[in-house]
Write a protein that holds these residues in place. Structure first.
Motif, PDB file in Angstrom:
ATOM      1  N   ASP A 243       1.121  -0.093  -3.652  1.00  0.00           N
ATOM      2  CA  ASP A 243       1.198  -0.579  -2.269  1.00  0.00           C
ATOM      3  C   ASP A 243       0.494  -1.928  -2.126  1.00  0.00           C
ATOM      4  O   ASP A 243       0.972  -2.814  -1.396  1.00  0.00           O
ATOM      5  N   TYR A 244      -0.630  -2.071  -2.832  1.00  0.00           N
ATOM      6  CA  TYR A 244      -1.369  -3.329  -2.728  1.00  0.00           C
ATOM      7  C   TYR A 244      -0.588  -4.480  -3.357  1.00  0.00           C
ATOM      8  O   TYR A 244      -0.546  -5.591  -2.801  1.00  0.00           O
ATOM      9  N   LEU A 245       0.050  -4.233  -4.508  1.00  0.00           N
ATOM     10  CA  LEU A 245       0.878  -5.268  -5.127  1.00  0.00           C
ATOM     11  C   LEU A 245       2.023  -5.666  -4.196  1.00  0.00           C
ATOM     12  O   LEU A 245       2.348  -6.855  -4.062  1.00  0.00           O
ATOM     13  N   GLY A 246       2.628  -4.669  -3.545  1.00  0.00           N
ATOM     14  CA  GLY A 246       3.715  -4.963  -2.617  1.00  0.00           C
ATOM     15  C   GLY A 246       3.257  -5.792  -1.434  1.00  0.00           C
ATOM     16  O   GLY A 246       3.955  -6.726  -1.007  1.00  0.00           O
ATOM     17  N   SER A 247       2.078  -5.471  -0.903  1.00  0.00           N
ATOM     18  CA  SER A 247       1.569  -6.230   0.240  1.00  0.00           C
ATOM     19  C   SER A 247       1.188  -7.651  -0.159  1.00  0.00           C
ATOM     20  O   SER A 247       1.403  -8.598   0.599  1.00  0.00           O
ATOM     21  N   ILE A 248       0.626  -7.814  -1.376  1.00  0.00           N
ATOM     22  CA  ILE A 248       0.278  -9.154  -1.850  1.00  0.00           C
ATOM     23  C   ILE A 248       1.536 -10.001  -1.999  1.00  0.00           C
ATOM     24  O   ILE A 248       1.553 -11.191  -1.654  1.00  0.00           O
ATOM     25  N   ALA A 249       2.606  -9.402  -2.507  1.00  0.00           N
ATOM     26  CA  ALA A 249       3.873 -10.129  -2.661  1.00  0.00           C
ATOM     27  C   ALA A 249       4.412 -10.605  -1.321  1.00  0.00           C
ATOM     28  O   ALA A 249       5.134 -11.607  -1.247  1.00  0.00           O
ATOM     29  N   GLN A 250       4.076  -9.901  -0.237  1.00  0.00           N
ATOM     30  CA  GLN A 250       4.506 -10.286   1.108  1.00  0.00           C
ATOM     31  C   GLN A 250       3.441 -11.108   1.835  1.00  0.00           C
ATOM     32  O   GLN A 250       3.539 -11.335   3.036  1.00  0.00           O
ATOM     33  N   TRP A 251       2.424 -11.542   1.094  1.00  0.00           N
ATOM     34  CA  TRP A 251       1.309 -12.329   1.647  1.00  0.00           C
ATOM     35  C   TRP A 251       0.601 -11.553   2.762  1.00  0.00           C
ATOM     36  O   TRP A 251       0.258 -12.075   3.810  1.00  0.00           O
ATOM     37  N   ASP A 252       0.367 -10.302   2.498  1.00  0.00           N
ATOM     38  CA  ASP A 252      -0.351  -9.440   3.434  1.00  0.00           C
ATOM     39  C   ASP A 252      -1.524  -8.823   2.690  1.00  0.00           C
ATOM     40  O   ASP A 252      -1.343  -7.963   1.828  1.00  0.00           O
ATOM     41  N   PHE A 253      -2.751  -9.258   3.016  1.00  0.00           N
ATOM     42  CA  PHE A 253      -3.934  -8.783   2.327  1.00  0.00           C
ATOM     43  C   PHE A 253      -4.530  -7.534   2.970  1.00  0.00           C
ATOM     44  O   PHE A 253      -5.576  -7.061   2.535  1.00  0.00           O
ATOM     45  N   GLY A 254      -3.889  -7.017   3.990  1.00  0.00           N
ATOM     46  CA  GLY A 254      -4.323  -5.763   4.584  1.00  0.00           C
ATOM     47  C   GLY A 254      -5.357  -5.944   5.674  1.00  0.00           C
ATOM     48  O   GLY A 254      -5.851  -7.044   5.932  1.00  0.00           O
ATOM     49  N   PRO A 255      -5.727  -4.840   6.329  1.00  0.00           N
ATOM     50  CA  PRO A 255      -6.708  -4.897   7.409  1.00  0.00           C
ATOM     51  C   PRO A 255      -8.130  -4.977   6.862  1.00  0.00           C
ATOM     52  O   PRO A 255      -8.421  -4.515   5.762  1.00  0.00           O
ATOM     53  N   SER A 256      -8.992  -5.584   7.643  1.00  0.00           N
ATOM     54  CA  SER A 256     -10.410  -5.597   7.292  1.00  0.00           C
ATOM     55  C   SER A 256     -11.041  -4.272   7.683  1.00  0.00           C
ATOM     56  O   SER A 256     -10.771  -3.735   8.758  1.00  0.00           O
ATOM     57  N   PHE A 257     -11.878  -3.731   6.794  1.00  0.00           N
ATOM     58  CA  PHE A 257     -12.539  -2.459   7.085  1.00  0.00           C
ATOM     59  C   PHE A 257     -13.685  -2.614   8.085  1.00  0.00           C
ATOM     60  O   PHE A 257     -14.042  -1.658   8.766  1.00  0.00           O
ATOM     61  N   LYS A 258     -14.256  -3.811   8.165  1.00  0.00           N
ATOM     62  CA  LYS A 258     -15.459  -3.995   8.978  1.00  0.00           C
ATOM     63  C   LYS A 258     -15.212  -4.807  10.250  1.00  0.00           C
ATOM     64  O   LYS A 258     -15.918  -4.630  11.224  1.00  0.00           O
TER      65      LYS A 258
END
Length: 311
Positions: free
Chosen positions: A65-80
């Motif tokens: 999932d992380y590789l897929g999000s990186i390919a879409q230039w999406d680094f995900g939500p911040s935890f803090k």
């Protein structure tokens, strides 16, 4: 040229994949977790948070999932940082760090080359010794000490610049100078040694025998060839400076990317750590590619396809 660039892009993607993989598994193997803090969290809340962020999934599912999000230039939500993504933090901090870094980079390259050329042209004279003393000081003095000295002398003592803040151009000079001091000194020493080597070559002696002026020999023949080691150094230097220095940004109260990165480490904000690391790696790889291309343009003898010099 297109073939060379295409090959380098493939290598860049492979390198980026290795960096993303290493960063992901290092974060997974680190002790604690993103929801580990001094304030205890109930098991129910922790379970819900892990389910919400997908941390309860198997590692291979999270990795994919992380590789897929990186390919879409999406680094995900911040935890803090509630309600913000890592992309938001990069969008907020990078322009500030980029502006400061560009100013520091231009200052370091311009002054460093000038000092190095002056030292080489006046070898074993007072100009040479003076330039190298400045270079040794620039390399030896840590950036945070340099920043404090600049604040005290130029801001507090003489009142020429603001002590800290980020409002207009006048606020950028002191942090840019503090950030540029060390690379400026290194570039000066690198330029000096390279210039001395170039000035001892036979074609320089031939140019002097032909009666060419010192300025023509220096500008047209010597500096161009002497800059090749400096250009090689600019790739990692540009990536490091443009992404920001936490120490300098912290001292001068600058809201750049460096502050987000170090804060994310203390907060165990894993997505921010990974996202900023990947972002930094992309800038580094692109900078190195640009430097290689410029290297070939400066010295036409270098063949980009094979990286070898012609006879």
């Amino acid at each position: 040229m297109l073939k060379y660039i295409s090959k380098r892009i493939v290598y860049m993607l492979l390198s980026l994949l290795l960096i993303v993989t290493a960063t992901f598994f290092l974060m997974k193997s680190a002790p604690g977790g993103p929801f580990t803090s001094e304030k205890a969290v109930s098991p129910e809340i922790k379970k819900n948070l892990e389910e919400f962020y997908g941390l309860n999934q198997p590692w291979y599912k999270q990795y994919g999932d992380y590789l897929g999000s990186i390919a879409q230039w999406d680094f995900g939500p911040s935890f803090k940082y509630k309600g913000q993504t890592v992309n938001d933090l990069i969008d907020q901090g990078f322009p500030v760090s980029f502006m400061l870094g560009m100013e520091a980079l231009i200052l370091a390259v311009a002054v460093g080359i000038i000092l190095g050329v002056i030292a080489a042209l006046n070898h074993n004279r007072w100009q040479d010794y003076g330039a190298m003393i400045l270079a040794v000081l620039g390399i030896s003095v840590p950036s945070f000490i340099m920043a404090a000295v600049l604040q005290y002398v130029l801001a507090t003592k003489f009142g020429l610049f603001p002590v800290a803040g980020w409002d207009s151009w006048i606020y950028t000079f002191l942090p840019a100078l503090a950030l540029a001091a060390s690379p400026m000194a290194f570039i000066a020493r690198l330029t000096r040694s390279s210039m001395l080597e170039v000035l001892s070559n036979d074609y320089i002696k031939t140019a002097k025998a032909k009666g060419l002026s010192r300025n023509v020999i220096t500008v047209k023949h010597a500096i161009r060839n002497a800059l090749l080691p400096v250009v090689s150094y600019l790739g990692p230097l540009a990536a490091s400076v443009l992404t920001g220095s936490f120490i300098i940004e912290k001292i001068f109260g600058i809201p750049g990317l460096g502050a987000h990165f170090v804060t994310s480490i203390s907060n165990r904000d894993y997505t921010t750590i990974m996202g900023v690391t990947v972002f930094f790696s992309i800038i580094l790889l692109v900078s190195i590619l640009i430097v290689d291309i410029v290297y070939g343009l400066i010295d036409p003898r270098i063949k980009l396809s094979g990286g070898k010099k012609g006879a």
